[in-house]
Design an enzyme around this catalytic site. Structure first.
Site, PDB file in Angstrom:
ATOM      1  N   GLY A  58       0.817  -1.194   0.000  1.00  0.00           N
ATOM      2  CA  GLY A  58       0.000   0.000   0.000  1.00  0.00           C
ATOM      3  C   GLY A  58       0.847   1.238   0.000  1.00  0.00           C
ATOM      4  O   GLY A  58       2.081   1.177  -0.034  1.00  0.00           O
ATOM      5  N   GLU A  59       0.170   2.390   0.018  1.00  0.00           N
ATOM      6  CA  GLU A  59       0.880   3.649  -0.121  1.00  0.00           C
ATOM      7  C   GLU A  59       0.170   4.738   0.650  1.00  0.00           C
ATOM      8  O   GLU A  59      -1.065   4.770   0.717  1.00  0.00           O
ATOM      9  CB  GLU A  59       0.968   4.024  -1.602  1.00  0.00           C
ATOM     10  CG  GLU A  59       1.775   5.275  -1.873  1.00  0.00           C
ATOM     11  CD  GLU A  59       1.941   5.519  -3.358  1.00  0.00           C
ATOM     12  OE1 GLU A  59       2.903   6.210  -3.733  1.00  0.00           O
ATOM     13  OE2 GLU A  59       1.110   5.032  -4.142  1.00  0.00           O
ATOM     14  N   GLY A  60       0.951   5.616   1.259  1.00  0.00           N
ATOM     15  CA  GLY A  60       0.402   6.771   1.950  1.00  0.00           C
ATOM     16  C   GLY A  60       1.020   8.036   1.423  1.00  0.00           C
ATOM     17  O   GLY A  60       1.733   8.044   0.406  1.00  0.00           O
ATOM     18  N   GLY A  61       0.763   9.147   2.115  1.00  0.00           N
ATOM     19  CA  GLY A  61       1.272  10.421   1.645  1.00  0.00           C
ATOM     20  C   GLY A  61       2.768  10.559   1.742  1.00  0.00           C
ATOM     21  O   GLY A  61       3.375  11.337   0.999  1.00  0.00           O
ATOM     22  N   MET A  62       3.388   9.797   2.651  1.00  0.00           N
ATOM     23  CA  MET A  62       4.827   9.916   2.856  1.00  0.00           C
ATOM     24  C   MET A  62       5.622   8.774   2.246  1.00  0.00           C
ATOM     25  O   MET A  62       6.781   8.971   1.864  1.00  0.00           O
ATOM     26  CB  MET A  62       5.149   9.977   4.361  1.00  0.00           C
ATOM     27  CG  MET A  62       4.751  11.265   5.046  1.00  0.00           C
ATOM     28  SD  MET A  62       5.149  11.234   6.820  1.00  0.00           S
ATOM     29  CE  MET A  62       6.928  11.007   6.771  1.00  0.00           C
ATOM     30  N   VAL A  65       4.764   1.003   1.065  1.00  0.00           N
ATOM     31  CA  VAL A  65       5.092  -0.138   1.920  1.00  0.00           C
ATOM     32  C   VAL A  65       5.086  -1.423   1.094  1.00  0.00           C
ATOM     33  O   VAL A  65       4.191  -1.638   0.272  1.00  0.00           O
ATOM     34  CB  VAL A  65       4.094  -0.257   3.086  1.00  0.00           C
ATOM     35  CG1 VAL A  65       4.489  -1.396   4.019  1.00  0.00           C
ATOM     36  CG2 VAL A  65       4.036   1.056   3.861  1.00  0.00           C
ATOM     37  N   LYS A  81       9.074  -0.004   4.591  1.00  0.00           N
ATOM     38  CA  LYS A  81       8.432   1.270   4.274  1.00  0.00           C
ATOM     39  C   LYS A  81       9.489   2.220   3.736  1.00  0.00           C
ATOM     40  O   LYS A  81      10.452   2.557   4.438  1.00  0.00           O
ATOM     41  CB  LYS A  81       7.776   1.844   5.541  1.00  0.00           C
ATOM     42  CG  LYS A  81       7.020   3.137   5.339  1.00  0.00           C
ATOM     43  CD  LYS A  81       6.339   3.519   6.654  1.00  0.00           C
ATOM     44  CE  LYS A  81       5.482   4.768   6.502  1.00  0.00           C
ATOM     45  NZ  LYS A  81       4.809   5.112   7.777  1.00  0.00           N
ATOM     46  N   ASP A 176      -2.060  10.292  16.871  1.00  0.00           N
ATOM     47  CA  ASP A 176      -2.922   9.969  15.725  1.00  0.00           C
ATOM     48  C   ASP A 176      -3.574   8.603  15.918  1.00  0.00           C
ATOM     49  O   ASP A 176      -3.629   7.787  14.990  1.00  0.00           O
ATOM     50  CB  ASP A 176      -2.125  10.011  14.425  1.00  0.00           C
ATOM     51  CG  ASP A 176      -3.037  10.022  13.189  1.00  0.00           C
ATOM     52  OD1 ASP A 176      -4.206  10.445  13.319  1.00  0.00           O
ATOM     53  OD2 ASP A 176      -2.583   9.618  12.103  1.00  0.00           O
TER      54      ASP A 176
END
Length: 483
Positions: A58-62, A65, A81, A176
């Site tokens: 998957g992928e996030g804003g930063m 992974v 990551k 968070d």
């Protein structure tokens, strides 16, 4: 499937069988039904001659992974990551990325994802190596089941409390916490919860430049504490608020606050309490509701003051806990079930007593003024007018008091308990003193003096009222002084 946080699908997929490109929201190839993969430069390569990248998780804003396989021990899997290339030259972003690894690695708990190492790729991009988790995010599990049994929800949240208690001991505030940052592993009937993603955590008493400053708002609005929403300095009690929000969501199937955009949600966080959990799901025990609402108090001083305290409050409602250790809920939480009916009974009795006492005093003063101690000194018409005037006089304050309680207090079990603690003892003391004084008067007149003729003496009405109201006032002042 990863121990490094919550991620959205990466952009751009392809079919390994036919090579066709597809948008990110496609899951399988329409041509051959094969599972689509995310296009990525690292898939199929080996990092540090040890970790073979198998696929994108998957992928996030930063960061993105990956699932990785140990080159020499193929059975071992890891989550890696890697920071996005465009962010690798931003010192503050890199520092925050590495802070995640440092924070997680410093907490030795079965309920925190294990971080093994940090390094950089050949092109200088930082990456974190952590344990590879198999299971599902708490948010995904909640979406699948809708809402959870009280025992299951409490058991999961207690594990989160234990993880964060250790984090707080290390000076790490997560900032968070939300269902997306809790991962369930093992048997889904009795899972092990792991806290993920310390990417915006705050570490106390560390040297170096601050990664955030006062006025900066970071976190997820639906679970954000009011002080965090205002951009104020936060401490570990912001995590306590967020964990209370997680328990709220698990029990009700709804987020504590929701809206069309972040600004509207933050407005609700600052100005409203979330809907009462029992109003959404009536079978939630009121003591559990009280725990949720106390954890989510607007003021940090009114919340539980440590994760250990919150975890201990939840222990009696965990069916897996030792029965001897949790035979009874804390006394304060037991009051949750009785607070509303007791408040109604005692406050109602107090208002009736207060109105009756005022009427009796007015009648007594009129009898004394007319120098006629007989009951007939005041006519029925006068008595009716006195009653109407007194009721009209107190109707306004009573109406607005009830309206305020209904709007601002009644829906919150903790606030209702606090009001009951303030109101019930003084009223009970006043009623008790009035009743005792009345019995004493009758004893003195009927037994000691031996005459009952003076029991209708109007002075007694004035004195009895003064005793009752005086004791009520004294009890109230003592109670307020002890608060």
């Amino acid at each position: 499937m990863t121990g490094l946080g919550a991620y959205v699908p990466a952009a751009g997929k392809y079919c390994p069988a036919c090579g066709t490109d597809y948008p990110a929201d496609f899951v399988v190839c329409p041509r051959d039904g094969g599972q689509l993969s995310i296009r990525d430069e690292f898939v199929g390569t080996t990092i540090r001659d040890t970790f073979r990248i198998l696929r994108v998780l998957g992928e996030g804003g930063m960061a993105r992974v990956y699932e990785a396989q140990h080159a020499r021990i193929p059975a071992k899997r890891f989550a890696i990551k890697i920071l996005h290339p465009e962010l690798a030259h931003e010192p503050q972003i890199v520092a925050r990325f590495l802070r995640e690894a440092e924070a997680a690695a410093s907490i030795k708990s079965p309920h925190v994802v294990d971080v093994y190492d940090v390094d950089r790729t050949r092109d200088g991009r930082p990456f974190i190596i952590s344990e590879f988790l198999q299971g599902r995010e708490l948010a995904d599990h909640l979406a699948a089941v809708g809402k959870m049994d009280v025992g299951f929800a409490v058991r999961v949240v207690r594990q989160v409390c234990k993880a964060l208690a250790l984090a707080h001991e290390k000076g790490v505030v997560h900032r968070d916490m939300k269902p997306e940052n809790v991962f369930l592993t093992g048997d889904m009937q009795n899972p092990t919860a792991k806290v993920l993603d310390f990417g915006i955590s705050k570490v106390e008493n560390v040297s170096g430049p601050a990664l955030t400053h006062t006025g900066m708002i970071m976190g997820t609005p639906q679970y954000m504490s009011p002080e965090q929403a205002k951009g104020e300095r936060v401490d570990h009690r912001a995590d306590i608020y967020a964990v209370g929000g997680i328990l709220y969501a698990l029990l009700t199937g709804k987020k504590p606050f929701d809206g069309e955009d972040a600004a509207s949600i933050l407005t609700l966080v600052l100005s409203h309490d979330p809907p009462r959990p029992c109003s959404i799901r009536p079978d939630i025990p009121e003591p559990v509701e009280a725990i949720v609402q106390r954890a989510m108090a607007k003021s940090p001083a009114e919340r539980y003051q440590s994760m250990a305290e919150l975890e201990a409050a939840l222990a009696p409602f965990d069916p897996g806990e030792n029965a001897a250790a949790t035979s009874a809920a804390p006394a304060g939480e037991k009051m949750a079930t009785l607070a509303r009916p007791l408040l109604l009974i005692v406050a109602g009795s107090g208002m009736l007593w207060g109105a009756g006492t005022v009427i009796a005093m007015i009648v007594a003063i009129m009898r004394l003024a007319r120098n006629d101690t007989s009951r007939s000194a005041v006519t029925s018409t006068e008595l009716t007018l006195i009653i109407l005037i007194v009721l009209l006089f107190i109707a306004g304050p009573v109406f607005f008091s009830v309206l305020h309680v209904q709007r601002a207090i009644w829906g919150n079990t903790v606030k209702t308990m606090a009001l009951a603690e303030r109101v019930i003892p003084p009223i009970a003391a006043g009623l008790g003193a009035y009743g005792f004084a009345s019995l004493l008067v009758r004893f003195m007149e009927g037994v000691v003096i031996g005459r009952l003729s003076n029991m209708g003496w109007p002075v007694w009405d004035v004195l009895l009222a003064a005793v009752g109201l005086g004791i009520l006032l004294v009890a109230y002042l003592i109670s307020e002084k002890q608060r």
